[in-house]
Design a protein around this motif. Structure first.
Motif, PDB file in Angstrom:
ATOM      1  N   CYS A 143      -2.466  -0.792   9.997  1.00  0.00           N
ATOM      2  CA  CYS A 143      -1.612  -0.127   8.997  1.00  0.00           C
ATOM      3  C   CYS A 143      -2.110   1.308   8.843  1.00  0.00           C
ATOM      4  O   CYS A 143      -3.326   1.539   8.830  1.00  0.00           O
TER       5      CYS A 143
ATOM      6  N   ALA B 279       1.390   3.261   2.370  1.00  0.00           N
ATOM      7  CA  ALA B 279       2.151   3.350   3.622  1.00  0.00           C
ATOM      8  C   ALA B 279       3.456   2.577   3.491  1.00  0.00           C
ATOM      9  O   ALA B 279       4.514   3.008   3.957  1.00  0.00           O
TER      10      ALA B 279
ATOM     11  N   CYS C 131       0.855  -1.187   0.000  1.00  0.00           N
ATOM     12  CA  CYS C 131       0.000   0.000   0.000  1.00  0.00           C
ATOM     13  C   CYS C 131       0.893   1.240   0.000  1.00  0.00           C
ATOM     14  O   CYS C 131       2.112   1.131   0.044  1.00  0.00           O
TER      15      CYS C 131
ATOM     16  N   CYS D 195      -2.597   2.947   6.347  1.00  0.00           N
ATOM     17  CA  CYS D 195      -3.467   3.126   5.172  1.00  0.00           C
ATOM     18  C   CYS D 195      -4.928   2.876   5.507  1.00  0.00           C
ATOM     19  O   CYS D 195      -5.804   3.219   4.723  1.00  0.00           O
TER      20      CYS D 195
ATOM     21  N   HIS E 197       0.411  -6.361   2.404  1.00  0.00           N
ATOM     22  CA  HIS E 197      -0.910  -6.859   2.816  1.00  0.00           C
ATOM     23  C   HIS E 197      -1.225  -8.187   2.132  1.00  0.00           C
ATOM     24  O   HIS E 197      -0.818  -8.407   0.992  1.00  0.00           O
TER      25      HIS E 197
HETATM   26 ZN   LIG Z   1      -1.515  -0.556   4.359  1.00  0.00          ZN
END
Ligand SMILES: [Zn+2]
Length: 469
Positions: free
Chosen positions: A350, A283, A281, A352, A295
């Motif tokens: 996370c 992040a 992602c 995100c 992920h």
């Molecule tokens: Zn993430």
């Protein structure tokens, strides 16, 4: 309703935003940010339906399930899931051989089905192992790949050059359909020569490149040799799959520096995870130092981390073998397939906002590629990271392990070359650096620039030798 219809209806019930993204940052927010308890319930419902479908339509699995004392309707809780036998690649070999070309493990063998597309695994001297993708599967693949691409920052109107091999390869076609679903222009960039790809980068200025880390490193170096600066080429996003490089810190750094682009890691496998099982992602892309976290798409897969010997779960946060159940495919809804890769998961939140667990450091290496040298365990990626962290050393290198059968020990030779003619390196300095990072002494052999050929696709850089010469 047949078990197949019930399974497909369950899959469709949990598909969110199939055709277009739900919002500007997350394609399917209700799935990607679902509370973990909701995710578990969703996984269980899909898995239970997949079990009944396999039981009814796959002779291979029915026999295994019956031997384990399981009947249709048997999967009602996560504890029941643990009673499903784990399957490994080798378990299918005889079935392929005695029932060519598909084997009897796919439920498509006895179910009426749509037209299919065929994929096969790469390499090896065996007959290719064939897997089909039905129209349902292709549509799911497009949606799941689009969701991953959305996470990588790919947006409508961007041009993308897809350098994966446009043969029976899931990476090329999954990404192709995903790019079309997002609304991108597509340059099918594989297979073709590096010079042809360099021409397309210059002439069409794609914002996104997709390929193995080896391919994208080689392409960037070639663009540079041809007098262009890859960091000013307009490429902003690299989507890497097929090799672990995007999660290997020094390889990732080299790709970032070369292209001045965000580097994303995407992993899966032909057998059970044609769609992205792992996806990074924003992040992760912006995370600087420390391991990359990837992920796992938990609404489409159930992922378990098990001890490879006992097949019992390892304590949370520790390393184990990756066992995957597919929760979306009509042709490959395989349950508890041991991919043969080491993985370590975290469920920490996370930045995100996604709730899907993350693989710390991506896929850590194949169980059968773990090298024992001087009593210590190494993955190929550990060597890759150590070699590529040395400035001036070219991307290409060779690691040779020599076994001494009499002394029952082994030694390592690392062959490296300077990245250009005007770079000078010192064997002893490199050996000292590698001893510092690896914790063992290795023999370093320095060769002239260009001696080690550039690799593309999945580079072969490890060689196991019988005895030193
Ligand atoms: Zn993430």
């Amino acid at each position: 309703m047949s078990s197949r219809d019930r399974y497909l209806a369950t899959i469709r019930k949990y598909q969110a935003n199939p055709d277009a993204p739900g919002d500007s940052t997350i394609w399917s927010r209700t799935l990607e940010c679902a509370p973990r308890a909701t995710l578990r319930d969703m996984q269980l419902e899909k898995l239970s339906a997949a079990f009944d479908y396999l039981f009814e339509c796959s002779p291979f699995y029915r026999e295994r399930f019956e031997r384990a004392g399981l009947r249709p309707g048997a999967i009602r809780s996560m504890d029941d899931v643990r009673r499903i036998p784990v399957t490994r690649k080798l378990d299918w070999i005889d079935d392929f051989a005695s029932h060519p070309p598909w084997g009897t493990f796919s439920p498509l063998t006895s179910a009426p089905h749509d037209p299919w597309m065929v994929f096969s695994t790469s390499g090896t001297t065996r007959q290719p192992r064939l897997f089909r993708s039905t129209q349902h599967d292709c549509a799911m693949l497009a949606w799941l790949c689009a969701r991953a691409l959305w996470s990588y920052g790919v947006r409508p109107g961007m041009a993308a050059m897809n350098c994966f091999y446009y043969g029976p390869s899931v990476a090329a076609w999954g990404m192709h359909h995903g790019l079309v679903r997002v609304g991108c222009s597509v340059i099918p960039g594989g297979p073709m020569s590096t010079d042809r790809r360099a021409y397309f980068v210059e002439a069409l200025r794609p914002s996104v490149l997709l390929g193995t880390p080896s391919t994208l490193l080689t392409l960037g170096r070639r663009v540079k040799e041809l007098g262009q600066d890859p960091s000013r080429s307009g490429v902003r996003i690299l989507v890497c799959a097929g090799e672990p490089g995007a999660a290997v810190p020094s390889t990732r750094q080299r790709l970032q520096d070369l292209w001045s682009a965000d580097v994303h890691d995407d992993f899966g496998c032909t057998e059970v995870a044609q769609a992205p099982l792992g996806y990074t992602c924003q992040a992760a892309a912006g995370a600087g130092d420390g391991p990359v976290t990837v992920h796992v798409m938990e609404d489409a897969f159930l992922v378990e981390v098990l001890d490879p010997e006992s097949l019992e779960p390892v304590p949370p946060g520790t390393r184990g073998t990756l066992v995957v159940s597919n929760l979306y495919s009509e042709s490959t809804p395989f349950l508890r397939y041991d991919m043969g890769d080491w993985i370590r998961l975290t469920e920490d939140p996370c930045p995100c906002g996604r709730t899907h667990a993350r693989a710390v450091g991506g896929l850590l290496g194949r169980n059968d590629h773990c090298l024992k040298v001087k009593g210590l365990q190494f993955f190929p990626g550990t060597f890759e990271d150590a070699v590529r962290s040395i400035e001036g050393v070219s991307d290409e290198y060779r690691i040779e392990i020599f076994d001494d059968a009499i002394e029952l020990r082994n030694s390592v030779r690392v062959t490296v070359q300077p990245e250009r003619d005007d770079v000078s390196l010192d064997e002893r300095e490199i050996a000292a650096r590698l001893r510092g990072t690896l914790g063992i002494s290795v023999e370093v052999r320095l060769v002239a620039p260009g001696t080690l050929p550039r690799t593309e696709g999945k580079g072969a850089r490890f060689f196991h030798r019988g005895s030193a010469s």
